[in-house]
Design an enzyme around this catalytic site. Structure first.
Site, PDB file in Angstrom:
ATOM      1  CG  HIS A 164     -39.716  14.488  48.635  1.00 15.26           C
ATOM      2  ND1 HIS A 164     -38.345  14.587  48.499  1.00 15.26           N
ATOM      3  CD2 HIS A 164     -39.861  16.120  47.768  1.00 15.26           C
ATOM      4  CE1 HIS A 164     -37.884  15.374  47.807  1.00 15.26           C
ATOM      5  NE2 HIS A 164     -38.511  15.913  47.802  1.00 15.26           N
ATOM      6  NE  ARG A 165     -40.577   6.648  48.127  1.00 19.00           N
ATOM      7  CZ  ARG A 165     -41.699   5.250  48.164  1.00 19.00           C
ATOM      8  NH1 ARG A 165     -40.591   4.137  48.949  1.00 19.00           N
ATOM      9  NH2 ARG A 165     -42.579   5.073  48.387  1.00 19.00           N
ATOM     10  CG  ASP A 166     -33.747  12.507  46.724  1.00 14.86           C
ATOM     11  OD1 ASP A 166     -32.403  12.419  47.768  1.00 14.86           O
ATOM     12  OD2 ASP A 166     -33.436  12.836  45.754  1.00 14.86           O
ATOM     13  CB  VAL A 167     -36.089  15.700  52.497  1.00 15.21           C
ATOM     14  CG1 VAL A 167     -36.553  16.896  53.054  1.00 15.21           C
ATOM     15  CG2 VAL A 167     -38.020  15.132  51.847  1.00 15.21           C
ATOM     16  CG  ASN A 171     -33.848  17.041  45.939  1.00 13.97           C
ATOM     17  OD1 ASN A 171     -33.728  17.504  44.662  1.00 13.97           O
ATOM     18  ND2 ASN A 171     -34.165  16.283  46.292  1.00 13.97           N
TER      19      ASN A 171
END
Length: 181
Positions: A164-167, A171
């Site tokens: 995911h890299r942007d939890v 989001n």
């Protein structure tokens, strides 16, 4: 946007695009029923303006315009590659705790992704609304349930080599009973 989708209101903005509340018009039925969806539109940079008489410009100015056009084309190519990868990645993920991918396309140069609408919004909004309405924070049971469902979705995505890299709370989306990424 294609005629089978109608944008209704902006839900949020991010680095790569905007997410909109939209309706999908069922064009195959006679009743023309609609269903709510979320549509993510990729940001398209403004196209550089090229003067009509480029040949009459001094070489230094002409080169500036050409460099701008080259940078624009490079950025568009990179953004389209990111979009294509996101569509392919999202389309292969099928899990209860990941927002379902419904459609993706580039229509008249505008890339878009259609996803199931998370009617209860994201975790940050949900937490703030609960605190404003009840004066209470999320319960331990809600937090544990949220963490477990998020972890299950992440575990599944990781098993498909998707990260995911942007939890973050913005989001993490909430449907009527489930948490989704």
């Amino acid at each position: 946007l294609r005629k089978d989708y109608k944008l209704r209101s902006l839900l949020g903005r991010g680095h790569f695009g905007e997410t909109w509340l939209a309706t999908k018009v069922n064009t195959r039925r006679t009743d023309r029923s609609e269903e709510y969806v979320a549509i993510k539109l990729l940001h398209i940079p403004d196209e550089p303006i090229t003067p009509p008489n480029m040949d009459l410009l001094p070489p230094v100015i002409k080169n500036m315009y050409l460099e701008t056009e080259t940078a624009y084309l490079k950025e568009m190519k990179e953004k389209n590659a990111i979009f294509s990868k996101e569509v392919a990645t999202h389309a292969k993920l099928h899990h209860n705790n990941i927002v379902p991918f419904l459609d993706g396309d580039i229509y008249h140069g505008q890339p878009f992704i259609v996803m199931e609408l998370a009617f209860m919004g994201n975790l940050l909004t949900y937490r703030r609304q609960k605190e404003m309405q009840t004066g209470q924070a999320l319960t331990i049971e809600e937090v544990v349930n949220f963490v477990l469902q998020s972890a299950e979705g992440l575990e599944y995505a990781h098993s498909k080599n998707v990260f995911h890299r942007d939890v973050k709370p913005e989001n993490l989306l909430i449907t009527k009973k489930d948490y989704k990424m």
